[in-house]
Design a protein around this motif. Sequence first.
Motif, PDB file in Angstrom:
ATOM      1  N   VAL A  77       0.861  -1.185   0.000  1.00  0.00           N
ATOM      2  CA  VAL A  77       0.000   0.000   0.000  1.00  0.00           C
ATOM      3  C   VAL A  77       0.897   1.235   0.000  1.00  0.00           C
ATOM      4  CG1 VAL A  77      -1.929  -1.117   1.185  1.00  0.00           C
ATOM      5  CG2 VAL A  77      -0.157   0.007   2.527  1.00  0.00           C
ATOM      6  N   PRO A  78       0.450   2.343  -0.585  1.00  0.00           N
ATOM      7  CA  PRO A  78       1.280   3.557  -0.557  1.00  0.00           C
ATOM      8  C   PRO A  78       1.346   4.157   0.842  1.00  0.00           C
ATOM      9  CG  PRO A  78      -0.859   4.001  -1.568  1.00  0.00           C
ATOM     10  CD  PRO A  78      -0.790   2.525  -1.354  1.00  0.00           C
ATOM     11  N   HIS A  79       2.474   4.758   1.179  1.00  0.00           N
ATOM     12  CA  HIS A  79       2.631   5.417   2.475  1.00  0.00           C
ATOM     13  C   HIS A  79       1.704   6.631   2.566  1.00  0.00           C
ATOM     14  CE1 HIS A  79       6.072   3.036   3.732  1.00  0.00           C
ATOM     15  NE2 HIS A  79       6.658   3.286   2.585  1.00  0.00           N
ATOM     16  N   GLU A  95       2.339   8.436  -0.863  1.00  0.00           N
ATOM     17  CA  GLU A  95       3.493   8.074  -1.689  1.00  0.00           C
ATOM     18  C   GLU A  95       3.056   7.868  -3.132  1.00  0.00           C
ATOM     19  OE1 GLU A  95       6.837   4.465  -1.890  1.00  0.00           O
ATOM     20  OE2 GLU A  95       5.031   4.279  -0.650  1.00  0.00           O
ATOM     21  N   TYR A  96       3.847   8.386  -4.065  1.00  0.00           N
ATOM     22  CA  TYR A  96       3.616   8.150  -5.486  1.00  0.00           C
ATOM     23  C   TYR A  96       4.577   7.055  -5.932  1.00  0.00           C
ATOM     24  CZ  TYR A  96       3.558   8.937 -10.546  1.00  0.00           C
ATOM     25  OH  TYR A  96       3.461   8.772 -11.898  1.00  0.00           O
ATOM     26  N   LEU A 160       1.141  -3.440  -5.835  1.00  0.00           N
ATOM     27  CA  LEU A 160       0.694  -2.463  -4.848  1.00  0.00           C
ATOM     28  C   LEU A 160      -0.759  -2.125  -5.146  1.00  0.00           C
ATOM     29  CD1 LEU A 160       2.472   0.438  -3.239  1.00  0.00           C
ATOM     30  CD2 LEU A 160       0.527   1.061  -4.668  1.00  0.00           C
ATOM     31  N   LEU A 161      -1.574  -2.025  -4.108  1.00  0.00           N
ATOM     32  CA  LEU A 161      -3.006  -1.762  -4.273  1.00  0.00           C
ATOM     33  C   LEU A 161      -3.294  -0.281  -4.103  1.00  0.00           C
ATOM     34  CD1 LEU A 161      -4.429  -4.780  -2.232  1.00  0.00           C
ATOM     35  CD2 LEU A 161      -3.707  -4.691  -4.626  1.00  0.00           C
ATOM     36  N   LEU A 162      -4.154   0.243  -4.974  1.00  0.00           N
ATOM     37  CA  LEU A 162      -4.517   1.651  -4.962  1.00  0.00           C
ATOM     38  C   LEU A 162      -6.005   1.825  -4.662  1.00  0.00           C
ATOM     39  CD1 LEU A 162      -2.692   2.620  -8.284  1.00  0.00           C
ATOM     40  CD2 LEU A 162      -1.812   2.967  -5.975  1.00  0.00           C
ATOM     41  N   ASP A 163      -6.377   3.017  -4.252  1.00  0.00           N
ATOM     42  CA  ASP A 163      -7.763   3.462  -4.123  1.00  0.00           C
ATOM     43  C   ASP A 163      -8.570   2.613  -3.139  1.00  0.00           C
ATOM     44  OD1 ASP A 163     -10.196   4.644  -4.349  1.00  0.00           O
ATOM     45  OD2 ASP A 163     -10.317   4.503  -6.532  1.00  0.00           O
TER      46      ASP A 163
END
Length: 500
Positions: A77-79, A95-96, A160-163
């Motif tokens: 997952v993004p930070h 995080e991008y 990595l999972l988004l949204d």
Amino acid sequence: MKLLDPGTEIDGFIVHECIHSGGMAHIYRVGYANSARDPGFPMAMKIPRMTVRDGAENIVSFEVELTILPALSGPHVPHFVAAGDLLRLPYLVMEYVQGQTLQHWLDQHPARDLGARSAEAIARIGAALAMAAHSIHEQNCCHLDLKPANVLLRPDGSALLLDFGLSCHAHYPDLLAEELRKAVGSPAWIAPEQVVGVRGDLRSDIFAIGVMLYEMATGELPFGAPSTDGGLRQRLWMTPQPPRAHRADLPEWLQEIILRCLEPVAAERYPSAAHLAFDLANPEQVQLTERGRRTQGPGLRKHFKRWLKAAGMHYQPSPLPHDQIELSPILMVAVPHDDVSDVTLYSLREAVARSLGIRPGARLACVTVISPSAASNSDSERSETALRRLHLARLKQWAQPLPLTGHSVSYHVLEAGDVAQALLRYAEGNRVGLMILGAATHGLQLQRFIDTVPIRVARDAPCTVILVKQQLPFDALGAGGHGADEGHRGQGGQAVPEPG
């Protein structure tokens, strides 16, 4: 809200270009105005769309992500960095992450590109996706909107999972269920239980992964992209065309995996994403059923029976994700092959039987480690293969008396000079939840000075470890049929007796 101009400053962040403009939010690349605050990774800002034409779900889903994203951690997952005031300007800074989405991968490799869409490539991507889903499930979160646009593929092969705007976390109120009285999700990937309003089942994410595997394998969506409630409800009873009806070159094991993910009833799918990842990483161990051998879908008679069953179906609340994983762990047993007594093998088997008995959804992985020298001493590739077959046969013979009805089982021969390190790598790579191995025969005082394989594994394992002491059969019978476990050790290092 109109797009922000590059150079706009918001709460100490400088807005750069817009990198995505979707139906629910705009995403910009941003940086700190004060370079001293640089977090060490690129950042993105997400701002929900809030015009008069946008639905209430936009702001509700933003609130959901604002609640859930800071609670998640790990490489999948993004930070989370910061959030804006909902009453002034709602935004999320995170995080991008560099990479391409699975949707980009699908667009770059059309269905006719059979090389890129080989079974091995599909399994590799699917296993990475399942591992990412399992990571958030362990944190009691279900994504519930998994689709190619929300999966980022890193160059190293991980996902990595988004949204997380449609997600559900067991520790927080489900705002979407409270405020919206309809099925929430993307029509092509939404699970049957989500259609009727049941949220929070990790197996809903497994269904969505099955849809993506089907699309990668065939170039088609298994249920199309329905736009009506009636079209959505068809997946409660409808079985899609087998993938091999679209592509005859697909192996049966891949079709078996895909169709199991797409079962209408959640209990008939994989019990956890770790189980799914395990099959995708070990295709030779997939247990084939009628699902994998189909070349055409069920007939009208069977579909009619399913329709009748679905019409009267009442979905029950699902276990919490973490509880579901605990009920269905991947159970690994390390079976020694050299300098081992029948007493040790018996004691290990008794411990495994007890553990399977109290974990009805567990899958068993029987592992043995052989030294590279044993394999290299073989005078030909044929004899090396024969050596591995010998150890596989021994593993199967050892496991034969176990009560395996209802449990998936697989057998693995690892080659390594460091037995402890091989077992630890296997456990971590396959998300093993429980490991069973024999305790060292050295005395406890001596073990304080000798770093034995069991001690190293118990100390460094990413899961619970049960160390089994030798127990003679007649001693076990005299004690009422219970062997003597030394106890098991979790990640925190606390030793407690194994129940049962």
